[in-house]
Write a protein that holds these residues in place. Structure first.
Motif, PDB file in Angstrom:
ATOM      1  N   ASN A 608       0.790  -1.217   0.000  1.00 19.19           N
ATOM      2  CA  ASN A 608       0.000   0.000   0.000  1.00 19.19           C
ATOM      3  C   ASN A 608       0.827   1.275   0.000  1.00 19.19           C
ATOM      4  OD1 ASN A 608      -1.855  -2.226   1.358  1.00 19.19           O
ATOM      5  ND2 ASN A 608      -3.073  -0.820   0.132  1.00 19.19           N
ATOM      6  N   LEU A 624      -6.039   5.858  -0.399  1.00 21.15           N
ATOM      7  CA  LEU A 624      -6.776   5.439   0.784  1.00 21.15           C
ATOM      8  C   LEU A 624      -7.094   6.673   1.585  1.00 21.15           C
ATOM      9  CD1 LEU A 624      -4.237   2.729   1.789  1.00 21.15           C
ATOM     10  CD2 LEU A 624      -6.395   2.302   0.637  1.00 21.15           C
ATOM     11  N   CYS A 667      -0.802  -4.484   4.035  1.00 25.05           N
ATOM     12  CA  CYS A 667      -2.159  -4.733   3.563  1.00 25.05           C
ATOM     13  C   CYS A 667      -3.222  -4.145   4.473  1.00 25.05           C
ATOM     14  CB  CYS A 667      -2.402  -6.222   3.418  1.00 25.05           C
ATOM     15  SG  CYS A 667      -1.795  -6.811   1.856  1.00 25.05           S
TER      16      CYS A 667
HETATM   17  C1  NAG Z   1      -3.709  -2.336  -0.018  1.00 27.59           C
HETATM   18  O1  NAG Z   1      -3.314  -2.725  -1.321  1.00 27.59           O
HETATM   19  C2  NAG Z   1      -3.969  -3.870  -1.788  1.00 27.59           C
HETATM   20  C3  NAG Z   1      -3.333  -4.264  -3.090  1.00 27.59           C
HETATM   21  O2  NAG Z   1      -3.017  -3.144  -3.849  1.00 27.59           O
HETATM   22  C4  NAG Z   1      -5.443  -3.576  -1.937  1.00 27.59           C
HETATM   23  O3  NAG Z   1      -6.128  -4.700  -2.437  1.00 27.59           O
HETATM   24  C5  NAG Z   1      -5.981  -3.217  -0.568  1.00 27.59           C
HETATM   25  O4  NAG Z   1      -7.329  -2.845  -0.655  1.00 27.59           O
HETATM   26  C6  NAG Z   1      -5.194  -2.100   0.045  1.00 27.59           C
HETATM   27  N1  NAG Z   1      -5.554  -1.978   1.438  1.00 27.59           N
HETATM   28  C7  NAG Z   1      -6.487  -1.165   1.874  1.00 27.59           C
HETATM   29  C8  NAG Z   1      -6.714  -1.129   3.334  1.00 27.59           C
HETATM   30  O5  NAG Z   1      -7.106  -0.451   1.130  1.00 27.59           O
END
Ligand code: NAG
Ligand code: NAG
Ligand code: NAG
Ligand code: NAG
Ligand code: NAG
Ligand code: NAG
Ligand code: NAG
Ligand code: NAG
Length: 834
Positions: A608, A624, A667
């Motif tokens: 991320n 995010l 993640c």
């Molecule tokens: C973090 O990255 C992954 C893969 O790119 C994604 O699927 C996931 O939703 C992300 N985590 C969050 C909390 O959004």
């Protein structure tokens, strides 16, 4: 070794009858700590009539917990119900005092997990592992694989100063915890193999014929004598007669133990006792045995050989007959390592002449591990204990920024800095900041060039404004304005060897199984010919890669334009520091490449992106929306990673490039610190700073470092303060027209407008006190004078409080909502910080 022929010389008056020999045991001198018991409370244990007390006067760090209700009742002792865990800090220590210098003590730690953290299901697949030490001497690796078992570690220690410290070390394999800690004085004649800095560490102690564990009051020293487990093969025998003992018996095995024994069912069966040495320890432990015998009959011959790893344990291969109702023992005088270093076997075999089968009353197996000499300096510990006890030092307290300015001087203590402080041969860092000191420091303290001394200069420099005539005892008045850290002294001991035991501990976790060298061709394959560029690192581009098994990697290349010769030292420094430091909040190094002219580091991929990416809404990562709770957790985890770098190793490691780019997200938005490519350990005691080529990134660089070129852990604290302000505001450190973030925030703070500080994307969804606390911590971290900045451990404590405030706010709003809908709680599940 007690010679059996001495039995012939046995005169009745040289032998004491055991029941009388149980001298008044000094139960008042026992220290009985139930770790994690609410502060100030105590109780009497029903099994022993021993009074247990809470641990607050023996430790300042950690968290109190109770085992979960489902496991209550499984605890072996009542002290198992509570525990103290240490989610932060690489090394947390209990200080057991008072102890008498030169006195021998039995020390026991007990560990019952009891699913206190609701994570016990993980223990089965990956046991919780942490080290415990007595002072700086390795004691044991605690391996918790069951939530219901009580794990025990015992040691016999000779006190070298008037306190004994017991430390728990975080190896990055789970949060250390402890349920109870006990200390019992012994006679200095007991267990002569326990010498200063060479404690006797218990592997096993069995009362072969007992049905249950024997301890105090049967054993005046409160040793735990466990019943033997191999019962089906053996016949238990016992006597009601009194057993006598030589007055110079160094073991003083309790009568309750000696009055029982195990024997085999026939002469043709050997009585075997086996154990295994831990395979994973850096140094194989050497074992010391005590085999205890007394026979309960004298009509028939009982005679046997004792073999230890196949060799006779009795000198000259002689056979042995246990004496009638007299305590006798065989032991070895120095530690033994078996041929394979792993398996050990005692075998007691009847001679042809013997009428009765072989027997054994009790066995003690101790170990000692190779230690570096000249470890603890008693002067250091004495001096520190004096300060700690005299001023009732409390760590991790920085004052509450939510309260208005207040004068707490009436709560302050006054006292003098003891002259003994000038004599700290092995202490590296002494932090006297955060106090209002009026007066001067003892000259020896200021002139101690091997010491990094931190102090406030608000009332003048206590080291420069000295009058040379006053050579006598310099007395300082110390007034604490807030009930604050008086001394957070970091005891850093340097050993001559570069690979000291302690460092290996720091690097224990260094045995990353995948740590391997890659060829350039392999990297090309893994990265699909370097096709996925994911960012710019300290030395060059970073590419995404993937192993055959699907493991995702980040490959940091050394940019082709920079000549390898030039980048090499830094590159190797990074490899070195990363392979010796491993912690859950530090990014894992998978491998590296030095093939041809290509240099690369291979990390586990953090999917991320970096904190920077999310605060700046970079487009190449999934954006995010970071809530205040997310941000608080990221800040806390990053702070813990840095704290580990600073305090978790024998030598502090300065990251040297703390910034939001180097805080990577996993993640579940867990944060890991990466890129300590510029890190270096302090190399020498005298070297309190490293002058290096300018390191760091504009906007994050400690201004004091810029001016002085001196680099210490406080420079990281400064940079981290900038990161905290970024987290609060979402703004970059430097905005060309409005200046540096610290200045911008200070102006807004002075206007008292939190709304003007918080990131507008938070939409006022935050606990105001929580934000204030983070801002206040950030401003402490970014103080101009490095001596006024807090340590990372203090920052961790503040961020914990801040996060707790926000979580309390969320819980409150959730319970509001859940009154309306059945599933409200599920949809609002809150990730809790570690
Ligand atoms: C973090 O990255 C992954 C893969 O790119 C994604 O699927 C996931 O939703 C992300 N985590 C969050 C909390 O959004
Ligand atoms: C504990 O003390 C009580 C009362 O003094 C006594 O009855 C009991 O036997 C003692 N128990 C032990 C194990 O000494
Ligand atoms: C503990 O974990 C289980 C499942 O892992 C969950 O159902 C339960 O609610 C948790 N309990 C607490 C107190 O968090
Ligand atoms: C910890 O204990 C478990 C269970 O006894 C064992 O399987 C594991 O090998 C141990 N780990 C270490 C590192 O000793
Ligand atoms: C142990 O238990 C056995 C069987 O219950 C009994 O015969 C024996 O006396 C017990 N031993 C002691 C020392 O209490
Ligand atoms: C128990 O006794 C049997 C027979 O003497 C032996 O083979 C076995 O190794 C022993 N187990 C332990 C743990 O000592
Ligand atoms: C990588 O490039 C080389 C030559 O540039 C080519 O031979 C090879 O097939 C490429 N590999 C992949 C996986 O694209
Ligand atoms: C990052 O931290 C988490 C714990 O917060 C850990 O499980 C994970 O292995 C770490 N990731 C890397 C790449 O080191």
């Amino acid at each position: 070794m007690k010679c059996p022929s001495a039995l012939l010389l046995l005169a009745i008056f040289t032998v004491l009858v055991l029941s009388c020999a149980q001298q008044a045991s000094l139960v008042e001198d026992f220290i009985n700590i139930d770790c994690g018991l609410p502060s100030g409370s105590s109780y009497v244990d029903e099994k022993t009539n021993i009074t247990y007390i809470s641990d607050d006067q023996y430790i300042d760090t950690g968290e109190n917990h109770k085992i979960s209700s489902e496991h209550q009742g499984a605890e072996q002792f009542r002290s198992g119900l509570n525990l103290r865990s240490f989610p932060t800090g690489g090394r947390n220590c209990y200080t057991l005092y008072p102890a008498i210098k030169g006195q021998k003590y039995l020390i026991r730690g007990m560990f019952m997990h009891g699913n206190y953290d609701n994570k016990s299901q993980n223990l089965i697949s990956s046991p919780l592992l942490f080290d415990i030490c007595i002072g700086l001497n390795f004691w044991n690796q605690v391996n918790i694989s069951s939530a219901t078992m009580t794990y025990t570690s015992e040691a016999i220690v000779l006190a070298t100063v008037n306190s004994i410290s017991v430390c728990l070390l975080d190896n990055g394999k789970g949060t250390p915890f402890i349920s109870s800690l006990e200390m019992r004085p012994m006679k200095s004649s007991n267990y002569p193999a326990a010498t200063p800095n060479h404690p006797l560490l218990l592997q096993d102690r069995r009362s072969m014929g007992a049905n249950s564990t024997i301890r105090y009051p049967d054993d005046p020293y409160d040793r735990l004598w466990w019943p033997s487990q191999n019962t089906s093969e053996w016949i238990k025998i016992s006597t009601t007669s009194m057993v006598r003992r030589y007055p110079d018996d160094v073991y003083e095995v309790p009568a309750a133990v000696l009055k029982t024994a195990a024997m085999t069912s026939s002469n043709s069966t050997a009585l075997n006792f086996l154990w295994l040495a831990p395979a994973s320890w850096a140094a194989a432990p050497g074992y010391l045995l005590g085999l205890h015998f007394t026979d309960f009959q004298q009509e028939q011959l009982r005679e046997f050989h004792i073999y230890y790893n196949g060799k006779s344990f009795v000198p000259d291969g002689k056979s042995y007959s246990p004496p009638y109702l007299l305590a006798n023992y065989w032991n070895d005088s120095s530690p033994t390592v078996s041929d394979n270093g792993l398996s050990y076997k005692i075998s007691i075999v009847a001679t042809n002449a013997s009428v009765l089968p072989p027997m054994l009353n009790a066995i003690e197996v101790y170990y000692q591990v190779q230690q570096d000499e000249k470890m603890t300096s008693s002067e250091d510990v004495d001096a520190m204990m004096t300060i700690k006890i005299e001023y009732q030092v409390k760590k991790n307290w920085m004052g509450d920024p939510c309260l208005p300015e207040k004068n707490l001087s009436r709560n302050g203590l006054t006292g003098s800095v003891p002259e003994s402080l000038t004599n700290l041969p092995n202490i590296l860092v002494l932090d006297l900041s955060g106090n209002h000191l009026n007066g001067t420091f003892p000259e020896g303290l200021c002139k101690n060039r091997a010491l990094i001394l931190r102090y406030d200069t608000a009332n003048g420099d206590p080291c420069s404004s000295r009058s040379s005539k006053k050579k006598k005892k310099t007395v300082l008045a110390v007034a604490i304005v807030v009930p604050v850290v008086i001394v957070s002294a970091i005891l850093m001991f340097i050993s001559a060897k570069s690979k000291s035991r302690g460092q290996e501990h720091c690097g224990d976790h260094a045995h990353i199984p995948d740590n391997r060298e890659f060829t350039y061709d392999e990297l090309a394959k893994i990265t699909n010919n370097f096709s996925t560029f994911i960012g710019e690192g300290g030395f060059g581009p970073v590419f995404h890669g993937q192993l055959k098994d699907g493991t995702q990697l980040a490959i940091k290349m050394c940019s082709p334009t920079s000549t390898p010769g030039k980048g090499m030292p830094e590159f190797l420094a990074e490899v070195e520091s990363l392979t010796t430091v491993h912690h859950r909040y530090l990014v894992l190094l998978v491998g590296y490449c030095t093939d041809k002219d290509h240099l690369a580091l291979v990390y586990e991929y953090m999917p991320n992106g970096s904190l920077y990416d999310h605060l700046r809404e970079k487009t190449n990562f999934l954006y995010l929306k970071l809530s205040w709770q997310h941000r608080g957790r990221i800040a806390l985890e990053a702070a813990q990673g840095l704290d580990y770098l600073h305090t978790g190793c024998v030598l502090p490691i300065v990251h040297r490039d703390v910034k939001s780019h180097n805080i990577l997200l996993g993640c579940d938005l867990n944060a890991n610190i990466s890129d300590f490519g510029l890190s270096k350990s302090y190399l020498h005691v005298a070297q309190s700073h490293i002058t290096a080529t300018a390191a760091g990134t504009p906007g994050y660089i400690d201004p004091e470092y810029c001016r002085s070129g001196r680099l210490t852990v406080t420079s990281d604290v400064y940079s981290f303060g900038v990161v905290l302000l970024e987290i609060v505001t979402g703004e970059p450190p430097v905005i060309p027209t409005t200046g540096h973030i610290v200045q911008r925030i200070k102006e807004k703070v002075n206007m008292g407008k939190i709304e003007a500080i918080a990131d507008p994307r938070l939409h006022d969804e935050f606990d105001v006190s929580s934000i204030w606390k983070v801002v206040d911590t950030a401003l402490m971290c970014t103080k101009e004078a490095s001596s006024e900045r807090p340590t990372m451990s203090m920052v961790v404590a503040q961020l914990k409080d801040a996060l707790a405030l926000e979580q309390a706010r969320l819980r409150y709003s959730i319970s509001d909502i859940s009154q309306g809908g059945a599933n409200a709680e599920l949809s609002y599940s809150i990730p809790t910080p570690r």
